[in-house]
Design a protein around this motif. Structure first.
Motif, PDB file in Angstrom:
ATOM      1  N   SER A 149       0.829  -1.201   0.000  1.00 37.00           N
ATOM      2  CA  SER A 149       0.000   0.000   0.000  1.00 37.00           C
ATOM      3  C   SER A 149       0.865   1.253   0.000  1.00 37.00           C
ATOM      4  O   SER A 149       0.420   2.309  -0.421  1.00 37.00           O
ATOM      5  CB  SER A 149      -0.944  -0.004   1.201  1.00 37.00           C
ATOM      6  N   THR A 184      -4.866   8.817   4.796  1.00 38.49           N
ATOM      7  CA  THR A 184      -5.099   7.409   4.481  1.00 38.49           C
ATOM      8  C   THR A 184      -3.821   6.602   4.673  1.00 38.49           C
ATOM      9  O   THR A 184      -3.844   5.503   5.221  1.00 38.49           O
ATOM     10  CB  THR A 184      -5.587   7.257   3.025  1.00 38.49           C
ATOM     11  N   ASP A 213      -3.234   3.523   7.260  1.00 35.39           N
ATOM     12  CA  ASP A 213      -2.737   2.235   6.766  1.00 35.39           C
ATOM     13  C   ASP A 213      -1.472   1.825   7.508  1.00 35.39           C
ATOM     14  O   ASP A 213      -1.291   0.654   7.836  1.00 35.39           O
ATOM     15  CB  ASP A 213      -2.451   2.308   5.267  1.00 35.39           C
ATOM     16  N   ASP A 225      -2.433   0.604  10.947  1.00 37.08           N
ATOM     17  CA  ASP A 225      -3.030  -0.733  10.823  1.00 37.08           C
ATOM     18  C   ASP A 225      -1.956  -1.798  10.620  1.00 37.08           C
ATOM     19  O   ASP A 225      -2.019  -2.878  11.217  1.00 37.08           O
ATOM     20  CB  ASP A 225      -4.016  -0.774   9.652  1.00 37.08           C
ATOM     21  N   ARG A 226      -0.949  -1.515   9.819  1.00 40.65           N
ATOM     22  CA  ARG A 226       0.137  -2.475   9.589  1.00 40.65           C
ATOM     23  C   ARG A 226       0.925  -2.718  10.878  1.00 40.65           C
ATOM     24  O   ARG A 226       1.311  -3.852  11.184  1.00 40.65           O
ATOM     25  CB  ARG A 226       1.067  -1.972   8.471  1.00 40.65           C
TER      26      ARG A 226
END
Length: 130
Positions: free
Chosen positions: A81, A116, A120, A123-124
């Protein structure tokens, strides 16, 4: 006028005609060479224009982002990502540079991308801790 003088003047006239013929032939060859060079340059310019138009048309038909669209098609799920975020940011920068979006729109979209990207990344990190 006697025959020797007439022969002499005739020889001089013939030499002058041959000299003029040689000079005109050289000038003609130079003009032909210049014409050939100019024709080659024009042909290359037209060919370059056709290649450029084909490249732009292909780029437009494939979605506008040359490297990004080909990478995302070929790599599938193997791209991270972060790469996708960088690609989106590059695409936004390109749109701004080309004048497709205003400065305010560019700043708004880049802000959204950065938010965003941060989410991300968090979250990782949470996923790694688990």
């Amino acid at each position: 006028m006697d025959g020797k003088k007439a022969l002499y003047y005739g020889a001089i006239a013939l030499a002058i005609l041959i000299g003029i013929s040689v000079v005109l032939s050289v000038i003609s060859a130079i003009i032909g060479l210049v014409g050939t060079v100019i024709s080659g340059i024009v042909s290359l310019a037209v060919l370059a224009g056709i290649v450029y138009v084909a490249y732009k048309a292909g780029s437009w038909l494939l979605g506008g982002d040359d490297a990004g669209s080909l990478d995302s098609i070929g790599s599938g799920s193997s791209s991270t990502s972060l790469d996708a975020g960088a690609s989106r940011q590059d695409r936004l920068r390109q749109q701004y540079v080309e004048g497709q979006i205003s400065e305010a729109e560019f700043e708004r979209r880049i802000g959204e991308e950065l938010e965003t990207e941060e989410v991300d990344e968090i979250d990782r990190e949470l996923e790694r801790e688990r």
